[in-house]
Design a protein around this motif. Sequence first.
Motif, mmCIF file in Angstrom:
data_model
loop_
_atom_site.group_PDB
_atom_site.id
_atom_site.type_symbol
_atom_site.label_atom_id
_atom_site.label_comp_id
_atom_site.label_asym_id
_atom_site.label_seq_id
_atom_site.Cartn_x
_atom_site.Cartn_y
_atom_site.Cartn_z
ATOM 1 N N LYS A 95 20.547 13.970 -55.402
ATOM 2 C CA LYS A 95 22.144 13.839 -55.130
ATOM 3 C C LYS A 95 22.305 13.614 -53.428
ATOM 4 C CE LYS A 95 23.338 18.526 -53.750
ATOM 5 N NZ LYS A 95 24.030 19.832 -53.999
ATOM 6 N N GLY A 96 21.219 13.652 -52.914
ATOM 7 C CA GLY A 96 21.436 13.296 -51.393
ATOM 8 C C GLY A 96 20.083 13.105 -50.704
ATOM 9 N N MET A 97 19.983 12.735 -49.732
ATOM 10 C CA MET A 97 18.857 12.867 -48.816
ATOM 11 C C MET A 97 19.078 13.292 -47.131
ATOM 12 S SD MET A 97 15.777 9.980 -48.445
ATOM 13 C CE MET A 97 16.352 8.839 -47.339
ATOM 14 N N ARG A 98 18.566 14.379 -46.521
ATOM 15 C CA ARG A 98 18.660 14.626 -45.560
ATOM 16 C C ARG A 98 18.018 14.045 -44.479
ATOM 17 N NH1 ARG A 98 21.467 18.797 -43.757
ATOM 18 N NH2 ARG A 98 20.498 19.400 -42.055
ATOM 19 N N CYS A 99 18.382 13.518 -43.385
ATOM 20 C CA CYS A 99 17.790 12.608 -42.433
ATOM 21 C C CYS A 99 17.834 13.308 -41.049
ATOM 22 C CB CYS A 99 18.025 11.262 -42.516
ATOM 23 S SG CYS A 99 17.940 10.305 -43.953
ATOM 24 N N ILE A 100 16.865 12.855 -40.152
ATOM 25 C CA ILE A 100 17.221 13.182 -38.743
ATOM 26 C C ILE A 100 16.943 11.785 -38.042
ATOM 27 C CG2 ILE A 100 14.821 13.908 -38.625
ATOM 28 C CD1 ILE A 100 15.816 16.118 -36.621
ATOM 29 N N LYS A 101 17.784 11.633 -36.980
ATOM 30 C CA LYS A 101 17.713 10.522 -36.182
ATOM 31 C C LYS A 101 16.720 10.689 -35.217
ATOM 32 C CE LYS A 101 22.690 9.374 -36.625
ATOM 33 N NZ LYS A 101 24.023 9.884 -36.243
ATOM 34 N N MET A 102 16.125 9.635 -34.806
ATOM 35 C CA MET A 102 14.992 9.335 -34.148
ATOM 36 C C MET A 102 15.232 8.429 -32.786
ATOM 37 S SD MET A 102 12.699 10.895 -36.461
ATOM 38 C CE MET A 102 11.299 10.246 -36.295
ATOM 39 N N GLN A 103 14.418 8.784 -31.908
ATOM 40 C CA GLN A 103 14.454 7.784 -30.823
ATOM 41 C C GLN A 103 13.053 7.352 -30.441
ATOM 42 O OE1 GLN A 103 16.323 9.854 -27.752
ATOM 43 N NE2 GLN A 103 14.854 11.550 -27.590
ATOM 44 N N SER B 129 -1.184 2.834 -32.332
ATOM 45 C CA SER B 129 -1.078 1.765 -32.852
ATOM 46 C C SER B 129 -0.244 0.852 -31.583
ATOM 47 C CB SER B 129 0.162 1.937 -33.931
ATOM 48 O OG SER B 129 1.521 2.153 -33.665
ATOM 49 N N GLY B 130 0.047 1.204 -30.633
ATOM 50 C CA GLY B 130 0.609 0.349 -29.750
ATOM 51 C C GLY B 130 2.059 0.345 -29.586
ATOM 52 N N ARG B 131 2.691 0.742 -30.851
ATOM 53 C CA ARG B 131 4.196 0.841 -30.991
ATOM 54 C C ARG B 131 4.769 2.120 -30.461
ATOM 55 N NH1 ARG B 131 4.592 -0.109 -37.322
ATOM 56 N NH2 ARG B 131 3.109 1.488 -37.376
ATOM 57 N N ARG B 132 6.030 1.892 -29.905
ATOM 58 C CA ARG B 132 6.634 3.416 -29.495
ATOM 59 C C ARG B 132 6.747 4.275 -30.584
ATOM 60 N NH1 ARG B 132 11.510 1.641 -26.129
ATOM 61 N NH2 ARG B 132 11.615 3.875 -25.658
ATOM 62 N N ARG B 133 6.280 5.647 -30.175
ATOM 63 C CA ARG B 133 6.442 6.518 -31.073
ATOM 64 C C ARG B 133 8.013 7.102 -31.463
ATOM 65 N NH1 ARG B 133 2.356 10.354 -32.184
ATOM 66 N NH2 ARG B 133 1.290 10.056 -30.226
ATOM 67 N N PRO B 134 8.141 6.941 -32.576
ATOM 68 C CA PRO B 134 9.546 7.611 -33.038
ATOM 69 C C PRO B 134 9.632 9.216 -32.898
ATOM 70 C CG PRO B 134 8.624 7.075 -34.914
ATOM 71 C CD PRO B 134 7.195 6.771 -33.830
ATOM 72 N N VAL B 135 10.332 9.776 -32.187
ATOM 73 C CA VAL B 135 10.637 11.106 -32.041
ATOM 74 C C VAL B 135 11.999 11.836 -32.399
ATOM 75 C CG1 VAL B 135 8.684 11.735 -30.186
ATOM 76 C CG2 VAL B 135 10.997 10.914 -29.626
ATOM 77 N N PRO B 136 11.975 12.995 -33.269
ATOM 78 C CA PRO B 136 13.376 13.219 -33.706
ATOM 79 C C PRO B 136 14.314 13.603 -32.764
ATOM 80 C CG PRO B 136 11.208 14.439 -34.694
ATOM 81 C CD PRO B 136 10.969 13.850 -33.741
ATOM 82 N N ILE B 137 15.623 13.413 -32.805
ATOM 83 C CA ILE B 137 16.458 13.996 -31.836
ATOM 84 C C ILE B 137 16.940 15.029 -32.532
ATOM 85 C CG2 ILE B 137 18.823 13.456 -30.710
ATOM 86 C CD1 ILE B 137 18.134 10.294 -31.399
ATOM 87 N N GLU B 138 16.906 16.170 -31.725
ATOM 88 C CA GLU B 138 17.156 17.726 -32.121
ATOM 89 C C GLU B 138 18.637 17.991 -32.383
ATOM 90 O OE1 GLU B 138 16.134 21.805 -30.649
ATOM 91 O OE2 GLU B 138 14.775 20.355 -29.902
ATOM 92 N N GLY B 139 19.000 18.431 -33.740
ATOM 93 C CA GLY B 139 20.150 18.716 -34.050
ATOM 94 C C GLY B 139 20.901 17.507 -34.538
ATOM 95 N N SER B 140 20.410 16.452 -34.896
ATOM 96 C CA SER B 140 21.033 15.162 -35.449
ATOM 97 C C SER B 140 20.885 15.095 -36.937
ATOM 98 C CB SER B 140 20.260 13.804 -34.693
ATOM 99 O OG SER B 140 19.010 13.838 -35.144
ATOM 100 N N GLU B 141 20.565 16.132 -37.652
ATOM 101 C CA GLU B 141 20.310 15.902 -38.973
ATOM 102 C C GLU B 141 21.718 15.548 -39.798
ATOM 103 O OE1 GLU B 141 19.380 18.684 -37.116
ATOM 104 O OE2 GLU B 141 17.419 19.183 -37.964
ATOM 105 N N PHE B 142 21.511 14.730 -40.826
ATOM 106 C CA PHE B 142 22.883 14.372 -41.354
ATOM 107 C C PHE B 142 22.416 14.010 -42.859
ATOM 108 C CE2 PHE B 142 20.944 10.589 -40.410
ATOM 109 C CZ PHE B 142 21.123 9.535 -41.494
ATOM 110 N N GLU B 143 23.351 14.163 -43.784
ATOM 111 C CA GLU B 143 22.931 13.902 -45.190
ATOM 112 C C GLU B 143 23.479 12.434 -45.664
ATOM 113 O OE1 GLU B 143 24.548 16.106 -49.068
ATOM 114 O OE2 GLU B 143 23.932 17.484 -47.558
ATOM 115 N N LEU B 144 22.785 11.513 -46.351
ATOM 116 C CA LEU B 144 22.932 10.282 -46.935
ATOM 117 C C LEU B 144 23.178 10.655 -48.367
ATOM 118 C CD1 LEU B 144 22.791 7.613 -45.424
ATOM 119 C CD2 LEU B 144 20.377 7.366 -46.696
ATOM 120 N N ASP B 145 24.277 9.949 -48.671
ATOM 121 C CA ASP B 145 24.867 10.186 -50.150
ATOM 122 C C ASP B 145 24.147 9.163 -51.113
ATOM 123 O OD1 ASP B 145 26.220 10.841 -52.351
ATOM 124 O OD2 ASP B 145 28.017 9.571 -51.842
#
Lengths: 280, 463
Positions: free
Chosen positions: B353-361, B368-384
Amino acid sequence: MYKIVERKELNPTVTKIVVEAPYVARKAEPGQFVILRVDEDGERIPLTIAGFNREAGTVDIIFQIVGATTEKMNHLNVGDSLHDVVGPLGNPTETEGLKKVAIVGGGVGCAIALPVAKKLHDLGCEVHSVVGFRNKDIVILEDEFRACSDKLVLMTDDGSYGVKGLVTAGLEELIQAGNEYDEVIAIGPVIMMKFVCQTTAKYNIKTIISMNPIMIDGTGMCGGCRLTVGGETKFACVDGPDFDGHQVDFAEAMSRATMYKAFERKRHEETCNLFKKEVQ
Amino acid sequence: MPNMSLVKNKIPEQDPMVRNKNFKEVALGYTVEQAMDEAKRCLSCKNHPCVAGCPVNIKIPQFIAKVAEGYFEEAYQIIAQDSSLPAVCGRVCPQETQCEHLCVRGIKGEPVGIGRLERFVADYHNAHAKDEVKRPTPNGHKVAVVGAGPAGLTCAGDLAKMGYDVTIYEALHMAGGVLVYGIPEFRLPKAIVNKEVEGLKALGVKVETNVVIGRSISIDELMQDEGFEAVFIGSGAGLPSFMKIPGENLKGVFSANEFLTRTNLMKAYKDTADTPIFHGKRVAVVGGGNVAMDGARCALRLGADKVYIVYRRSEAELPARAEEVHHAKEEGVIFKLLNNPIEILGDENGFVKGMRCIKMQLGEPDASGRRRPVPIEGSEFELDVDTVIIAIGTSPNPLIRNTTKGLETNRHGCIVTNGEDGLTSREGVYAGGDAVTGAATVILAMGAGKSAAAAMDKYIQSK
């Protein structure tokens, strides 16, 4: 194409077919399964191998009519062919070192339990079989079980044949009578296997169950057959189909099995209509 | 005079809002006029850098010169010297990072549309050529190929042309591998794959479907009992990875493999198919590769109202081909970039019924040479959403490595080879494609099948 060389209706909804499948027959062991397709537009369904003949290159498949594919299968005759049969898939049931085992079979699950019972019997293991059916009319494989069991308890839910009651009661009686089993092997509806596991947990007896979830390829590719065992996700096709029943998340397994229920029912009805039309 | 237009001839395509409701091919292919006009953009430069960018070194300027002159069958014959699946590669190769990336016309303007021309030539050949396949003279040697995907088909074709008695063993009921179970009809019509397979059969290649090597028969049995002098393993990377987050076993969560196999191989989008598929209305596809784009675009075509790509890095890091991302966007796929799923939520019946996600920066570059994604604290949200498709990668199936003694594999489960030849740690056993590299591209697998075929020939002839 995989030719059907024998066909026998074991009861009104359960049929046995013997199919030419040399690759499967050559390697099959009890506990393994095949994936088959009936026709070109058919789905791939897993069915456990009920027996095999290495010389003749054939495998026995016993199926219950539950949906469109098994309905179509039941309309095939000797001389007709299945479109595809692939296997043997999954790991064989572990039999090494077992001296005394209780085999619990429920309904059409008995067809899968039988080759395991036979193999254990042939290896010199003491085999006690508890097989259960809803009523007398749908009892299958009685003689076959008798032939490979040191003790056979045949049960029906309504008491119309054998002992009245559920297999869990029959098993518990054997345990209380002082039988000490190295292992209990339970094969049948998930709900039955769940209650067998609850029973054996009380006595701390290792219990192996055979899972038959929804799957497509049977080789580890789709992950549709995943279940939780001991808190970890496993694939029934490559990690199983046998698992330690005391570790299996039954609620999840039962929930996942209902994924396509509505579609399956509709498709089964359509298939039945189709056959009625053709028969007229 | 060369055509000095700075842009490629556009390839006609189905309108995005029409095609996102059908499974017919998206790109329609060049007309004769467009193909000849595009071919004239090639300068036939001396250094032909494009050829070095092609994993199978197709003689690109030569075939394009024939197209410019209108000799399409001759152009085909030039491609066919180096590639056995041009109709496939013209469609699914990442030309923008290979041949076209090195084209001198790309320095100022767009490179020559090499992929589009390859596709045109192959389609022209398939539509017009009267195939009179000459069966090669048998050389009396038997070889086996495991897996009927791009690597195996290429290897089998090359060996058959040399006169070998080739048998391909395929676990599924149909040959083609990822070309039939993974890549959707709208990117690669299955009729094209089928034609290639029929072509191999005409050369004398035997295709045994429904045989799982490692279960039905082992590599050792193939060599000891069945008389195969050498074996090529092209069994791909079929084992799907999951995220190991809560809720992943809810109903409505699928591996991309399962979702795509139901749709493509089992044709669940057709009414006539018995195979069911879940028709999600709001679908999240996790991952940013070509497989994720395929999953998202299939979900749209199966009737979803909203389809999201959820990817933890930014647009620049999307591993999918630019063309696939562009097509997905055109069709209405919504990109939720710099987002990472942390939990899938279920209803009382066990459906998503949904998916909880967190925003990254993006932080510092990782291994791998690519910039590592790190979670932004407190940015959780629910995708319907009611469906989640996990497309975060696959690894090789353990079946063959577990049943073949002495076959060396690395910690990712990939078969170790000596490089170029594809020779494994076992004498006479060669391997290539995703089974060796992990999930990669069709053309790299073809290249590996091709070099292994040459090495196998050398090995058998010197015995």
